[in-house]
Design an enzyme around this catalytic site. Structure first.
Site, PDB file in Angstrom:
ATOM      1  N   HIS A   1       0.536  -1.033   0.286  1.00 42.67           N
ATOM      2  CA  HIS A   1      -0.519   0.114   0.226  1.00 42.67           C
ATOM      3  C   HIS A   1       1.106   1.946  -0.378  1.00 42.67           C
ATOM      4  CE1 HIS A   1       1.070  -0.590   4.175  1.00 42.67           C
ATOM      5  NE2 HIS A   1       0.627   0.453   4.251  1.00 42.67           N
TER       6      HIS A   1
ATOM      7  N   ASP B   1       0.306   4.552   2.113  1.00 41.77           N
ATOM      8  CA  ASP B   1      -0.470   4.968   2.918  1.00 41.77           C
ATOM      9  C   ASP B   1      -1.197   6.407   2.756  1.00 41.77           C
ATOM     10  OD1 ASP B   1       1.057   4.351   5.018  1.00 41.77           O
ATOM     11  OD2 ASP B   1       2.832   5.806   5.419  1.00 41.77           O
TER      12      ASP B   1
ATOM     13  N   ARG C   1       5.787   6.504  14.602  1.00 38.17           N
ATOM     14  CA  ARG C   1       5.514   7.263  13.266  1.00 38.17           C
ATOM     15  C   ARG C   1       5.034   8.615  13.574  1.00 38.17           C
ATOM     16  NH1 ARG C   1       1.264   4.691   9.685  1.00 38.17           N
ATOM     17  NH2 ARG C   1       0.248   6.484   8.907  1.00 38.17           N
TER      18      ARG C   1
ATOM     19  N   HIS D   1       4.765  -0.493   0.077  1.00 40.04           N
ATOM     20  CA  HIS D   1       5.552  -0.728   1.108  1.00 40.04           C
ATOM     21  C   HIS D   1       4.433  -2.163   1.699  1.00 40.04           C
ATOM     22  CE1 HIS D   1       3.580   2.818   3.466  1.00 40.04           C
ATOM     23  NE2 HIS D   1       3.567   1.680   4.378  1.00 40.04           N
TER      24      HIS D   1
HETATM   25 FE   FE2 Z   1       1.624   2.106   5.669  1.00 39.28          FE
END
Ligand code: FE2
Length: 321
Positions: free
Chosen positions: A111, A113, A280, A265
């Site tokens: 995918h 993000d 993150r 990723h």
């Molecule tokens: Fe992701």
């Protein structure tokens, strides 16, 4: 097949040492301490390297959450993921603390993000705190390499097409109670399906890349469902080519900053129930654009008979009363 690569394997920019990790994607960056503020030249060099290499890994960065947030803010505004867990004191900080009883979310699907947004993020930064003894790598694929690897005819065919994206994998997070369904409807109002070009132009490098992904893309607009599925599946198979990928092996205190405009990723979920603790931040991006006019949907879809919804005179159905 044509592939563009840079001639040099290593760059020395400002005080940074940038060593490429792969032919098409990935570089390791040393010579910078992310626990301290960056000067303008260093931040700009990182911004350019990020666009050029797709994935930047910064080893040996023992940084705080505040340092991570400051690093992200050099490249844009930090955003809050509507369906993720987040730190109480800072909603823009996501803490993934996966261990026995708290398995990872389904991030093992290829995918980009948050493409269910009008303006998906320009990049994501992950910082490793605790890594499993074995496993827990992250795979990255250059979607510029996927585009460049297509035949000229397929590149031309895909240019100008538009795909529909939706937050579909997060629907399962809402339970089937009246309250759960009401909350889901609220999020559907906030995040209706959005359209993005299938081929987008990178705002920094000007390169073209494929911008559909199996996690959030529903269909190519205006095509018959089986046509759309065939085209998307063909593109997704290209993402799996070894040559287009870089598999990142984590060490503790590594910062990885990937370009969400040109890279997909997939996390490798082989480590559970070992612990993997990551932080993150996500950086706001622009609306994806292409340099060609979107195709006219009427040109893509022809009916032997018009669809029933095209008729005002049709009989009403139960749910329409
Ligand atoms: Fe992701």
């Amino acid at each position: 097949m044509t592939q563009s690569t840079t001639a040099k394997n290593n760059d020395k920019v400002a005080s940074l040492s940038i060593k490429r990790n792969g032919v098409f994607i990935g570089a390791e960056v040393r010579g910078v301490d992310l626990s301290r503020p960056l000067d303008d030249a260093t931040a700009e060099a990182i911004r350019i390297a990020h666009a050029r290499h797709g994935v930047l890994a910064f080893p040996d960065q023992n940084i705080s959450s505040e340092d991570l947030r400051r690093f992200g803010r050099y490249f844009g505004e930090l955003t809050v993921h509507p369906f993720s867990t987040s730190a109480k004191e800072a909603p823009e900080l996501i803490v993934y603390d996966n261990k026995e009883g708290n398995p990872p979310a389904p991030t093992d699907i290829w995918h980009t993000d948050e493409t269910f947004r009008d303006c998906p993020p320009m990049g994501t930064v992950l910082c490793s705190k605790i890594i499993p003894e074995l496993g827990g790598d992250t795979n990255f694929a250059s979607m510029e390499a996927v585009y460049e690897g297509l035949s000229d005819r397929m590149q031309r065919f895909l240019s100008g097409l538009v795909a529909i994206h939706d937050f579909k994998p997060f629907r399962m997070l809402f339970d089937q109670t009246a309250d759960g369904i009401r909350k889901l409807r609220q999020f559907e109002d906030r995040f209706p399906p959005v359209e993005h070009p299938v081929v987008r132009i990178h705002p920094v490098t000007g390169k073209k890349s494929i911008f559909v992904n199996p996690q959030f893309t529903l269909a190519i607009k205006g095509m018959e469902e089986d046509e759309s599925r065939t085209i998307l599946d063909m593109i997704y198979r290209k993402t799996l080519r070894n040559e287009f990928q870089y598999r990142h092996h984590w060490e503790p205190n590594m910062v990885v900053f990937w370009d969400n405009r040109s890279v997909q990723h997939s996390a490798v979920h082989d480590y559970y129930p070992q612990r993997r603790l990551m932080e993150r931040v996500t950086i706001a991006g622009d609306r994806p654009c292409d340099d060609v006019e979107p195709v006219d949907v009427a040109d893509l879809r022809r009916y032997l008979m018009p669809p029933v919804t095209a008729f005002k005179t049709r009989a009403k159905r139960q749910h329409e009363d």
